[in-house]
Design an enzyme around this catalytic site. Structure first.
Site, PDB file in Angstrom:
ATOM      1  N   ASP A  58       0.865  -1.183   0.000  1.00  0.00           N
ATOM      2  CA  ASP A  58       0.000   0.000   0.000  1.00  0.00           C
ATOM      3  C   ASP A  58       0.895   1.223   0.000  1.00  0.00           C
ATOM      4  O   ASP A  58       1.708   1.386   0.915  1.00  0.00           O
ATOM      5  CB  ASP A  58      -0.885   0.028   1.258  1.00  0.00           C
TER       6      ASP A  58
ATOM      7  N   ASP B 209     -14.316  -5.810  -4.175  1.00  0.00           N
ATOM      8  CA  ASP B 209     -14.387  -5.815  -2.707  1.00  0.00           C
ATOM      9  C   ASP B 209     -15.777  -6.307  -2.317  1.00  0.00           C
ATOM     10  O   ASP B 209     -16.765  -5.624  -2.555  1.00  0.00           O
ATOM     11  CB  ASP B 209     -14.167  -4.402  -2.152  1.00  0.00           C
TER      12      ASP B 209
END
Lengths: 224, 257
Positions: free
Chosen positions: B12, B131
């Protein structure tokens, strides 16, 4: 490049650019493998002057073939191969473009420099045990070396290379098959004829083994 | 003999820095994505995924430079996701050296983007990130729905139907994250992984919830995933990529050693 795998070798390399995607990975990997100079270009002067030629390719075959023809890359490739007898390495769609035709995009005529065709892996591809196989064939698979070749130097039989493709090459002349990979069908992973070596996998994305193959290409005089 | 299941560490990245940093022995800069990518490459990662969580559009220039720097010295596939909204964004990332881009929210807003991107750049470089969160049907049967904004906003879209549609439109791969499991270390949502993997003809990357090495093996053996993605178990040095592969190989899974 400071992290290169050895001294500069292989003279100048031209990576044929027909505008179909990022070729910097290929160029970076060649530099990392020790190439003296790498130029990404479709300029006839650059290609004529280069000591060796890389013919890459990504994306859909119809668009690739259209650009290859529009920019005259087919003639430049032909010249490098048969008039100048330079070592040539074709990669992925670059390999597929060498065959006579591809099933992709409803059927596309290709360069016909090698006999055979490019086929779809299939919508219901199965492994030996009946397990469904995903398409694209994506990831690291074992390449069986069908015959010795200078580009296999120092690379063990069965070494994994990175593949990502939905269509595969089946050469008419089976003697040209230098490497194969099983994925529901037997895929021609590498073809070799005289000063030409063509691979379905991506040496520029295949870490140590891929860099070794590129280094072998840089050291290759085009004979086998 | 056969295709190896892939292990993919995920970074990330915010404004050019790896969020929370990475705990490797002897690492000089725990927040430098280029050094971390290089270390994962040397450690035997099969691919690297780089998730850009940079909020401001201006700072995206930084991301492009980071991708360029990684691509110059990391010779395994690199996927870049986060904030990809248009064909121009995709082209920018591919030109910077990404091998694949991952599209999430933009695919929901404009599904045609996936079709256009696939036609333009090839299915092999278009990953659709999904997601999903488990919800109860009226009859009580479990199903999964797509959520956006880090799992906060429901869309009403059924995850299985969406995965199928994305594959039909030209996604070459699905990156499937369970928002119920993400960050829990309880393991993948295996029922979700299995359902999506069976539903689509393209490879599926399982993501969200990995806390130990057996979770990775379960993702493949029970979930049917073609690749497993994890962040914290690798970043914090709990397990190495080599240990993960050895464990998976011990469970009979084909891996690249």
């Amino acid at each position: 490049m400071s992290a290169s795998m050895g001294g500069a070798a292989g003279g100048s390399v031209a990576v044929i650019d027909y505008g179909m995607g990022n070729l910097h990975s290929v160029a970076s990997a060649l530099e990392h493998a020790g190439a003296e100079s790498v130029q990404v270009s479709c300029d006839p002067a650059v290609l004529r002057a280069a000591d060796r030629v890389v013919f890459p390719g990504v994306g859909a075959i119809r668009d690739c073939m259209a650009e290859i023809r529009r920019l005259g890359c087919d003639e430049l490739l032909q010249t490098a191969l048969t008039t100048q007898h330079k070592p040539v390495l074709a990669i992925c769609v670059g390999m597929q473009a060498l065959l006579e035709r591809s099933e992709e995009n409803g059927g596309v005529p290709c360069l016909g420099l090698l006999g055979g065709e490019v086929r779809f892996l299939g919508a219901d591809l199965r492994g030996d045990d009946g397990e469904r196989l995903k398409v694209p064939h994506m990831g690291w698979n074992e390449v069986r070396q069908r015959r010795p070749h200078p580009l296999w130097e120092g690379i063990a039989d069965g070494t994994r290379f990175y593949f990502v493709h939905s269509y595969y090459v089946h050469a008419a002349d089976r003697d040209l098959v230098a490497g194969s990979v099983d994925y529901g069908v037997s895929i021609d992973a590498a073809l070799a004829r005289d000063n030409l070596f063509a691979v379905q996998f991506h040496p520029e994305k295949s870490h140590t083994a891929g860099l070794r193959l590129l280094r072998n290409f840089l050291a290759w005089d085009g004979s086998c | 003999m056969g295709l190896a299941r892939r292990i993919i560490p995920c970074l990330d990245v915010d404004n050019g820095r790896v969020v929370k940093g990475v705990n490797f022995v002897d690492i000089r800069d725990a927040g430098d994505p280029v050094e971390i990518a290089r270390r994962y490459n040397e450690a035997g990662a099969d691919e690297i995924t780089f998730l850009d969580i940079t909020a401001s559009h201006e700072a995206r220039e930084t991301t492009v430079h980071t991708v360029e720097a990684i691509a110059r010295e990391v010779f395994i596939p690199l996927t870049v996701g986060g904030g990809i909204r248009s064909l121009a964004d995709i082209r920018t990332m591919l030109n910077a050296g990404a091998d694949k881009v991952s599209i999430n929210t933009a695919a929901i807003r404009e599904p045609q983007l996936v079709a256009d991107a696939s036609a333009r750049f090839g299915a092999q470089c278009i990953v659709v990130a999904i997601d999903a969160k488990r919800v109860q049907d009226r009859d009580g049967a479990p199903r999964w729905e797509i959520f956006t904004h880090g799992g906060r906003r429901p869309t009403g879209i059924d995850a299985l139907a969406w995965a199928r549609r994305m594959a039909e439109l030209g996604a070459g791969e699905i990156l499937l994250t369970s928002m119920d499991r993400d960050g829990t270390r309880d393991g993948f949502d295996l029922a979700l992984t299995r359902a999506v993997s069976d539903a689509v003809p393209v490879p599926v990357i399982a993501s969200g919830g990995v806390g130990n090495l057996e979770h990775l093996a379960e993702g493949v053996l029970e979930g049917g995933a073609d690749a497993v993605l994890a962040a914290s178990i690798f970043h914090f040095g709990e397990y190495s990529i080599a240990e993960a592969k050895a464990h998976m190989a011990g469970r009979g899974i084909e891996v690249r050693l």
